[in-house]
Design an enzyme around this catalytic site. Structure first.
Site, PDB file in Angstrom:
ATOM      1  N   TYR A 143       8.769  20.780  47.818  1.00 50.67           N
ATOM      2  CA  TYR A 143       9.170  20.313  46.492  1.00 50.67           C
ATOM      3  C   TYR A 143      10.679  20.432  46.379  1.00 50.67           C
ATOM      4  CZ  TYR A 143       9.727  20.201  41.384  1.00 50.67           C
ATOM      5  OH  TYR A 143      10.118  19.897  40.107  1.00 50.67           O
ATOM      6  N   ASP A 238      17.179  22.877  51.499  1.00 48.29           N
ATOM      7  CA  ASP A 238      16.965  23.140  50.079  1.00 48.29           C
ATOM      8  C   ASP A 238      16.617  24.622  49.940  1.00 48.29           C
ATOM      9  OD1 ASP A 238      16.272  23.372  47.456  1.00 48.29           O
ATOM     10  OD2 ASP A 238      14.761  21.773  47.468  1.00 48.29           O
ATOM     11  N   LYS A 266      17.914  28.777  40.962  1.00 47.14           N
ATOM     12  CA  LYS A 266      17.155  30.012  40.690  1.00 47.14           C
ATOM     13  C   LYS A 266      18.014  31.277  40.711  1.00 47.14           C
ATOM     14  CE  LYS A 266      12.791  27.776  41.339  1.00 47.14           C
ATOM     15  NZ  LYS A 266      12.448  26.693  42.228  1.00 47.14           N
TER      16      LYS A 266
HETATM   17  C1  LIG Z   1      12.523  25.145  41.971  1.00 49.35           C
HETATM   18  C2  LIG Z   1      12.925  24.284  43.076  1.00 49.35           C
HETATM   19  C3  LIG Z   1      13.657  23.096  42.873  1.00 49.35           C
HETATM   20  C4  LIG Z   1      13.952  22.561  41.497  1.00 49.35           C
HETATM   21  O1  LIG Z   1      14.762  23.407  40.760  1.00 49.35           O
HETATM   22  P1  LIG Z   1      14.776  23.255  39.148  1.00 49.35           P
HETATM   23  O2  LIG Z   1      15.831  24.225  38.718  1.00 49.35           O
HETATM   24  O3  LIG Z   1      13.405  23.622  38.709  1.00 49.35           O
HETATM   25  O4  LIG Z   1      15.130  21.850  38.845  1.00 49.35           O
HETATM   26  C5  LIG Z   1      14.109  22.400  43.968  1.00 49.35           C
HETATM   27  N1  LIG Z   1      13.827  22.823  45.210  1.00 49.35           N
HETATM   28  C6  LIG Z   1      13.117  23.942  45.457  1.00 49.35           C
HETATM   29  C7  LIG Z   1      12.882  24.372  46.858  1.00 49.35           C
HETATM   30  C8  LIG Z   1      12.628  24.696  44.397  1.00 49.35           C
HETATM   31  O5  LIG Z   1      11.889  25.774  44.644  1.00 49.35           O
END
Ligand SMILES: *Cc1c(COP(=O)(O)O)cnc(C)c1O
Length: 429
Positions: A143, A238, A266
């Protein structure tokens, strides 16, 4: 239990679609009423009814120091009185950028945004702008936020050209997104052999945390790096979830593999909205106002978010922080596995730093297909058993779990004892 949560959820359903502002909060995959929280401190949450929980979600990762850490709260309060937002540069953003460049091996230049979604979306645009190519590769079960081109999954294991997994994403927007099986080297090699010169970038969760918790083979990750280099594709890690979660230098530090771009989120906001993307200086030079790749944000580098993030990064950089956090997480995973075995449950667990996965399968999965094969029904029973006993786990079998520095040995022992009871009740059916 949950009386107030039920009332609040009923009311929310009238004015918020599905009653929630982010779908996984709705408990759809486990059933029941989502728990509404009133406050949090350290390792604990209190719901709207005043019931206390030991928390293993940590706001999906950011709460690495525990909730409402006094020094982070003080930093936010001190900053807030000086103005909430300027829409102009501040010194704090510079300090944040310097810190990220220092700590994340791949980052030579970085730009701050307000969410992980913005970070990944912008990194993809940058990769396409810099290479002049269209196609991107992502992996099944990973994701990367809710941008159009990234909301694509695939039938298990098969190489497919983008079928959007959300309504409202035009097929042509997703058509250049290639979805491959995670940790599947042959598929990756054959895709590069066929389409190498058309691939702008590969985006990957270098440890997958959005299909529970999957650690890829080190050899696979090395091959990914060399294939991208060979074909001139931009490699994007990511690390929105894993950055400053599995260790101070991200998964790239753990594997010793340097991507071209990294996305963060995060933990770097310490609980406030923040994201970042950065990497090679020559790539970042394509960003406006230097180059032709446009990206912007009214609240980007927000001073209050930066204050929370900087204080968080300072506290987690203290010597021994990640050793202790890892030890606590390992203790949890080993304890859960032991009591599951005593109660005759098929269960396994794995972790790195303050991030863990638990699986109702005999050993930790290494692919999307293996994750899908785990016993989801048993997870749901376990989830509700733990919730009733005051332990808050992610309301989905496909999410990683998070331990914070505030979790004590007593919290872990309590959690394991409650898990033991829960497993026993499951065994009785
Ligand atoms: C949470 C997450 C996102 C999206 O971040 P948001 O702040 O919720 O938009 C993108 N990539 C990864 C791997 C994530 O865990």
């Amino acid at each position: 239990m949950f009386e107030q949560s039920k009332v609040l959820f009923e009311k929310s359903l009238r004015v918020i679609p599905g009653g929630v502002n982010s779908p996984v909060r709705a408990f759809r995959s486990v059933g029941g009423t989502p728990v509404f929280f009133r406050k949090a401190n350290g390792a604990y949450l209190w719901d709207a009814d005043g019931t206390k929980y030991i928390d293993y979600v940590g706001s999906w990762g950011p709460a690495i120091l525990g909730h409402a850490h006094p020094e982070v709260v003080a930093a936010v309060q001190a900053k807030a009185v000086d103005g909430l937002s300027f829409g102009a540069p501040t010194e704090a953003e510079l300090l944040m950028a310097e810190r990220l460049c220092e700590l994340v091996p791949s980052i030579e230049q970085v730009r701050l945004v307000s969410s992980g979604t913005e970070a990944t979306m912008s990194a993809i645009r940058l990769a396409r702008g810099a290479t002049g190519r269209k196609k991107i590769i992502k992996f099944e079960g990973c994701y990367h936020g809710h941008a159009d081109a990234l909301l694509v999954k695939a039938g298990s294991g098969a190489l497919t050209f983008g079928n959007p997994s959300s309504a409202g994403v035009p097929p042509e927007v997703a058509a250049d997104t290639i979805v491959l099986g995670y940790n599947n080297l042959l598929e990756l090699e054959s895709t590069f052999t066929g389409l190498g010169s058309e691939i702008a970038c590969v985006i990957i969760e270098p440890i997958a945390g959005n299909m529970n918790f999957i650690v890829p083979d080190a050899a696979y990750m090395r091959a990914l790096r060399s294939l991208c280099s060979k074909h001139g594709a931009v490699l994007i890690f990511d690390e929105v979830m894993t950055g400053f979660r599995v260790g101070l230098h991200g998964v790239q530090g753990h594997f010793g593999i340097t991507p071209d771009l990294t996305t963060l989120g995060k933990v770097i906001g310490g609980g406030m909205p923040m994201g970042a993307f950065g990497g090679r200086r020559d790539l970042m030079a394509n960003m406006a106002p230097l180059g032709g790749v446009y990206q912007a944000g009214t609240l980007s580098g927000n001073p209050v978010s930066v204050a929370a993030g900087l204080k968080t990064l300072e506290l987690i950089a203290r010597p021994g922080f990640f050793e202790e956090l890892s030890a606590t997480t390992t203790q949890l995973c080993e304890g859960l596995t032991a009591v599951a075995r005593e109660e005759g449950q098929t269960f396994s667990a794995a972790s790195l730093g303050g991030m863990f996965g638990m699986f109702f399968s005999p050993s930790p999965p290494t692919s999307y297909a293996e994750v899908m094969a785990s016993d989801r029904e048993q997870f749901i029973r376990f989830f509700h058993g733990m919730l009733a006993r005051g332990v808050y786990l992610a309301p989905s079998a496909f999410e990683a779990g998070f331990v914070s520095k505030a979790h004590t040995a007593t919290d872990i022992a309590e959690t394991i004892a409650r898990a033991s009871e829960t497993f026993r009740s499951l065994a009785k059916g």
